[in-house]
Design a protein around this motif. Structure first.
Motif, PDB file in Angstrom:
ATOM      1  N   PHE A  58      -2.219  -1.006   1.186  1.00 23.40           N
ATOM      2  CA  PHE A  58      -3.614  -1.491   1.163  1.00 23.40           C
ATOM      3  C   PHE A  58      -3.589  -2.572   1.570  1.00 23.40           C
ATOM      4  O   PHE A  58      -4.163  -3.474   2.869  1.00 23.40           O
ATOM      5  CB  PHE A  58      -4.407  -0.762   0.210  1.00 23.40           C
ATOM      6  N   LEU A  99     -11.471  -3.113   8.795  1.00 21.92           N
ATOM      7  CA  LEU A  99     -11.046  -1.588   8.307  1.00 21.92           C
ATOM      8  C   LEU A  99     -10.863  -0.738   6.811  1.00 21.92           C
ATOM      9  O   LEU A  99     -11.618   0.004   5.992  1.00 21.92           O
ATOM     10  CB  LEU A  99      -9.575  -1.863   8.981  1.00 21.92           C
ATOM     11  N   THR A 152       0.197   3.966   3.179  1.00 23.15           N
ATOM     12  CA  THR A 152      -0.919   4.096   2.260  1.00 23.15           C
ATOM     13  C   THR A 152      -0.979   5.116   1.743  1.00 23.15           C
ATOM     14  O   THR A 152      -1.493   4.723   0.385  1.00 23.15           O
ATOM     15  CB  THR A 152      -2.290   2.957   2.901  1.00 23.15           C
ATOM     16  N   ILE A 185       5.845  -7.919  10.952  1.00 28.72           N
ATOM     17  CA  ILE A 185       4.558  -7.542  11.800  1.00 28.72           C
ATOM     18  C   ILE A 185       4.371  -9.235  12.273  1.00 28.72           C
ATOM     19  O   ILE A 185       3.363  -9.505  13.242  1.00 28.72           O
ATOM     20  CB  ILE A 185       3.822  -7.164  11.572  1.00 28.72           C
ATOM     21  N   ILE A 197       3.847  -7.264  16.413  1.00 27.62           N
ATOM     22  CA  ILE A 197       2.775  -6.019  17.105  1.00 27.62           C
ATOM     23  C   ILE A 197       3.506  -5.855  17.805  1.00 27.62           C
ATOM     24  O   ILE A 197       3.804  -6.673  19.387  1.00 27.62           O
ATOM     25  CB  ILE A 197       1.424  -6.607  17.133  1.00 27.62           C
ATOM     26  N   ALA A 256      -1.744  -4.547   2.948  1.00 29.66           N
ATOM     27  CA  ALA A 256      -0.418  -5.308   4.593  1.00 29.66           C
ATOM     28  C   ALA A 256      -1.128  -4.387   5.019  1.00 29.66           C
ATOM     29  O   ALA A 256      -1.250  -5.186   6.433  1.00 29.66           O
ATOM     30  CB  ALA A 256       1.045  -4.045   4.040  1.00 29.66           C
ATOM     31  N   THR A 257      -2.126  -3.094   5.283  1.00 31.74           N
ATOM     32  CA  THR A 257      -3.256  -2.469   6.007  1.00 31.74           C
ATOM     33  C   THR A 257      -3.849  -3.390   6.173  1.00 31.74           C
ATOM     34  O   THR A 257      -4.581  -3.888   7.693  1.00 31.74           O
ATOM     35  CB  THR A 257      -3.833  -1.480   5.963  1.00 31.74           C
ATOM     36  N   LYS A 306     -13.362   6.046   9.306  1.00 30.14           N
ATOM     37  CA  LYS A 306     -13.769   5.155   9.349  1.00 30.14           C
ATOM     38  C   LYS A 306     -13.132   4.192  10.728  1.00 30.14           C
ATOM     39  O   LYS A 306     -13.873   3.904  11.844  1.00 30.14           O
ATOM     40  CB  LYS A 306     -13.986   3.410   8.605  1.00 30.14           C
ATOM     41  N   ALA A 353      -3.146  -6.537   8.501  1.00 38.84           N
ATOM     42  CA  ALA A 353      -2.965  -6.290   9.929  1.00 38.84           C
ATOM     43  C   ALA A 353      -3.439  -5.746  10.821  1.00 38.84           C
ATOM     44  O   ALA A 353      -3.908  -6.228  12.057  1.00 38.84           O
ATOM     45  CB  ALA A 353      -1.862  -5.303   9.554  1.00 38.84           C
ATOM     46  N   ASP A 354      -4.890  -5.633   9.996  1.00 40.20           N
ATOM     47  CA  ASP A 354      -6.044  -5.290  11.030  1.00 40.20           C
ATOM     48  C   ASP A 354      -6.565  -7.038  11.129  1.00 40.20           C
ATOM     49  O   ASP A 354      -6.721  -6.665  12.517  1.00 40.20           O
ATOM     50  CB  ASP A 354      -7.284  -4.347  10.060  1.00 40.20           C
ATOM     51  N   VAL A 381      -4.305  -8.428  13.798  1.00 38.54           N
ATOM     52  CA  VAL A 381      -4.730  -7.668  15.489  1.00 38.54           C
ATOM     53  C   VAL A 381      -6.234  -7.645  16.364  1.00 38.54           C
ATOM     54  O   VAL A 381      -5.321  -8.148  16.603  1.00 38.54           O
ATOM     55  CB  VAL A 381      -4.035  -6.111  15.101  1.00 38.54           C
ATOM     56  N   ASN A 382      -7.047  -7.621  15.431  1.00 38.73           N
ATOM     57  CA  ASN A 382      -8.197  -7.819  15.388  1.00 38.73           C
ATOM     58  C   ASN A 382      -8.627  -9.507  15.455  1.00 38.73           C
ATOM     59  O   ASN A 382     -10.294  -9.287  15.813  1.00 38.73           O
ATOM     60  CB  ASN A 382      -8.890  -6.948  14.665  1.00 38.73           C
ATOM     61  N   LEU A 437     -10.627   1.516  15.791  1.00 38.93           N
ATOM     62  CA  LEU A 437     -10.619   0.465  15.588  1.00 38.93           C
ATOM     63  C   LEU A 437      -8.611   0.261  14.963  1.00 38.93           C
ATOM     64  O   LEU A 437      -7.977  -0.708  14.694  1.00 38.93           O
ATOM     65  CB  LEU A 437     -10.724   0.089  14.087  1.00 38.93           C
ATOM     66  N   LEU A 483       0.546   1.693   8.887  1.00 41.50           N
ATOM     67  CA  LEU A 483      -0.022   1.074   7.784  1.00 41.50           C
ATOM     68  C   LEU A 483      -0.793   2.279   6.899  1.00 41.50           C
ATOM     69  O   LEU A 483      -0.717   2.388   5.814  1.00 41.50           O
ATOM     70  CB  LEU A 483      -0.670  -0.262   7.740  1.00 41.50           C
ATOM     71  N   ILE A 484      -1.924   2.366   7.326  1.00 41.09           N
ATOM     72  CA  ILE A 484      -3.292   3.478   6.984  1.00 41.09           C
ATOM     73  C   ILE A 484      -2.586   4.599   6.518  1.00 41.09           C
ATOM     74  O   ILE A 484      -3.071   4.632   4.958  1.00 41.09           O
ATOM     75  CB  ILE A 484      -4.414   3.634   7.616  1.00 41.09           C
ATOM     76  N   THR A 526       0.120  -0.603  14.714  1.00 39.20           N
ATOM     77  CA  THR A 526       0.630  -0.847  13.442  1.00 39.20           C
ATOM     78  C   THR A 526      -0.372  -0.768  12.243  1.00 39.20           C
ATOM     79  O   THR A 526      -0.174  -0.347  11.062  1.00 39.20           O
ATOM     80  CB  THR A 526       0.884  -3.029  13.120  1.00 39.20           C
ATOM     81  N   THR A 527      -1.571  -0.832  12.714  1.00 41.08           N
ATOM     82  CA  THR A 527      -3.026   0.054  10.850  1.00 41.08           C
ATOM     83  C   THR A 527      -3.105   1.191  10.927  1.00 41.08           C
ATOM     84  O   THR A 527      -2.816   1.840   9.704  1.00 41.08           O
ATOM     85  CB  THR A 527      -3.731  -0.710  11.633  1.00 41.08           C
ATOM     86  N   TRP A 555      11.201  -0.361  11.558  1.00 38.19           N
ATOM     87  CA  TRP A 555      10.372  -1.425  10.568  1.00 38.19           C
ATOM     88  C   TRP A 555       9.250   0.480  10.030  1.00 38.19           C
ATOM     89  O   TRP A 555       9.306   0.328   8.914  1.00 38.19           O
ATOM     90  CB  TRP A 555       8.969  -1.733  11.517  1.00 38.19           C
TER      91      TRP A 555
END
Lengths: 224, 256
Positions: free
Chosen positions: B110, B88, A78, B162, B37, B112-113, A60, B116-117, B120-121, A66, A74-75, A70-71, A120
């Motif tokens: 998960f 996300l 995960t 972050i 970030i 944390a993601t 997705k 973070a999403d 950032v967004n 998107l 992280l994803i 950083t994301t 990090w």
């Protein structure tokens, strides 16, 4: 310093293969797995990015572009943690040989190239023990790039590093991105004691070398 | 009800619209807890970040709704963020919780993601646009939950370095006994996760809820020493707490 599974007292052993796209590592780890299986070893091959739940979110995120560095980082962490906790660790506790097509070093390389701070990223993955043996498939950039371009009908957005605006031409972007990843791998070779496999040569000599190195380093009869 | 004298009514409405000034918040330099970030220019973040922390039943939503109303009435543009609201991964997170299929590090990453999403967004772009961002919980709840499940503090601090340092963090502290009562006033059931059932503290859900919530309070007390936020006794009624929050946020908006 993080220890290997062997040093942490696990009965199992983990072998990882690393390298840029097109370095031939997936072919080689598959052949290694087949050999070990046919010898009667307890072996499992784990792919990078394979857990279903995370796959949904990743695809997705990738589709909608998107993801930021950083994301993105992280994803994937995960996803790695999911496989690590549910699959890798239990199998190693049960005395399996676990083969990993990519391990934390793939994340180190990709995330750092995208601008995440190296310490990090390393901290993020510090819950994971190190492989007992890490093969680095070292090929010339042209070899790996050409192999990938020849084998794939089209490059994917993130695979080509298009998110980094390296070039508007997807093949050119892929080349630059792969070059940067290769630099990261080369820089990690000493630090993590990668075992290099010369990956410009044909399949058989690489596999012969790999099998010999595995036999030297790991007492395989324990896994039968 | 007796009709008001026309003259008084006119006077009242004149008073109401007499001073339409809007206080301009003082810009203060933002910072990240650590790595932050990549690529964010902190000096561009003109808005303010206000965090309200507290368990379910601590009155968070009520307080936030009133704060937003007050801020908008005084001319400030606001944006709300919260946990599990990212485009996300929010759906996947909900699915994972439903089936209780993720192990601890995975669930932790998960979340944390998801954080973070939104950072950032949503949070960063809103701050850049000069909005007041009200966060319905932030990294501290996530950290407290993970710490209660045995996560390593250094690992967590690295993970969440972050994050932006908020302009104000208020933790609404409510005793477990009050939380139980407030939960039952809204809902006849205790929530599996809010009761910490995955921790195996007790097979009795009521007992587990009380023990888990008191563990979280302890974790917040420890986190407060590191992150220095304001702990408010929220066993009290809504009004005095709201007045306190407004007073404090007002000083945050205007301090240099």
């Amino acid at each position: 310093m993080i220890k290997t599974f062997g040093e942490q007292g696990f009965p199992g052993r983990l072998i990882a293969v690393e390298g840029v796209d097109g370095s031939g590592k997936s072919t080689q780890i598959y052949l290694l797995k087949r050999w070990l299986e046919i010898q009667g070893c307890k072996v499992h091959l784990s792919d990078w990015s394979s857990s279903q739940l995370v796959k949904n979110a990743t695809s997705k995120g990738k589709k909608r572009t998107l993801l930021t560095p950083t994301t993105f980082s992280l994803i994937h962490a995960t996803d790695f943690a999911d496989r690590y906790e549910r699959q890798v660790v239990p199998l190693l506790r049960a005395g399996y040989l676990v083969l990993c097509d990519r391990y934390i070093f793939t994340a180190y390389a990709r995330d750092v190239v995208r601008g995440c701070p190296p310490d990090w990223v390393r901290g993020l993955y510090s819950f994971a023990a190190l492989p007992d043996l890490t093969f680095f498939f070292k090929a010339r950039l042209e070899t790996s790039v050409n192999r990938t371009l020849a084998n794939r009908p089209s490059l994917k957005y993130f695979e080509a590093g298009m998110d980094m605006n390296l070039s508007t031409d997807i093949e050119e972007s892929f080349r630059i991105y792969q070059g940067r990843l290769l630099e990261q791998y080369l820089a990690m070779t000493m630090e993590f004691g990668f075992t290099e496999i010369p990956a410009d040569q044909s399949v058989e000599p690489q596999q012969a070398l790999m099998r010999r190195l595995v036999t030297d380093k790991i007492s395989l009869k324990k896994f039968i | 009800m007796a009709a008001q004298e026309p003259s008084t009514r006119k006077k009242k409405s004149r008073e109401r619209f007499a001073h339409p000034e809007v206080a301009i918040p003082t810009a203060t330099r933002k910072s990240f807890y650590g790595h932050g970030i990549p690529g964010v220019k902190l000096e561009e973040l003109a808005g303010k970040l206000i965090v309200i922390e507290g368990a379910d039943g601590s009155g968070r939503s009520t307080q936030i709704n009133r704060l937003v109303k007050w801020l908008e009435a005084t001319g400030h543009a606001t944006v709300q963020v919260g946990l599990k609201r990212s485009t996300l991964v929010s759906e996947e997170l909900a699915a994972a919780q439903e089936g209780n299929i993720l192990s601890r590090t995975t669930l932790s990453l998960f979340y944390a993601t998801d954080f973070a999403d939104q950072l950032v967004n949503v949070i960063i772009p809103s701050l850049r646009a000069g909005f007041i961002v009200i966060a319905d919980r932030y990294i501290y709840t996530l950290m407290a939950r993970d710490l209660a499940r045995g996560a390593d503090m250094d690992w967590l601090r690295n993970l969440y370095d972050i994050a932006l340092v908020p302009d104000a963090v208020i933790y609404l502290k409510v005793s477990p006994q009050t939380l139980v009562q407030r939960n039952f006033a809204k809902n006849p059931e205790l929530d599996y996760w809010e009761s910490g059932m995955d921790l195996g503290l007790s097979r009795d859900m009521f007992d587990s809820f009380l023990r888990y919530q008191s563990i979280l309070i302890d974790q917040f007390r420890d986190l407060q020493k590191v992150y220095n936020f304001r702990i408010v006794n929220a066993d009290r009624p809504v009004e005095p707490i709201q007045n306190m929050l407004r007073k404090w946020i007002d000083t945050v908006l205007t301090r240099g």
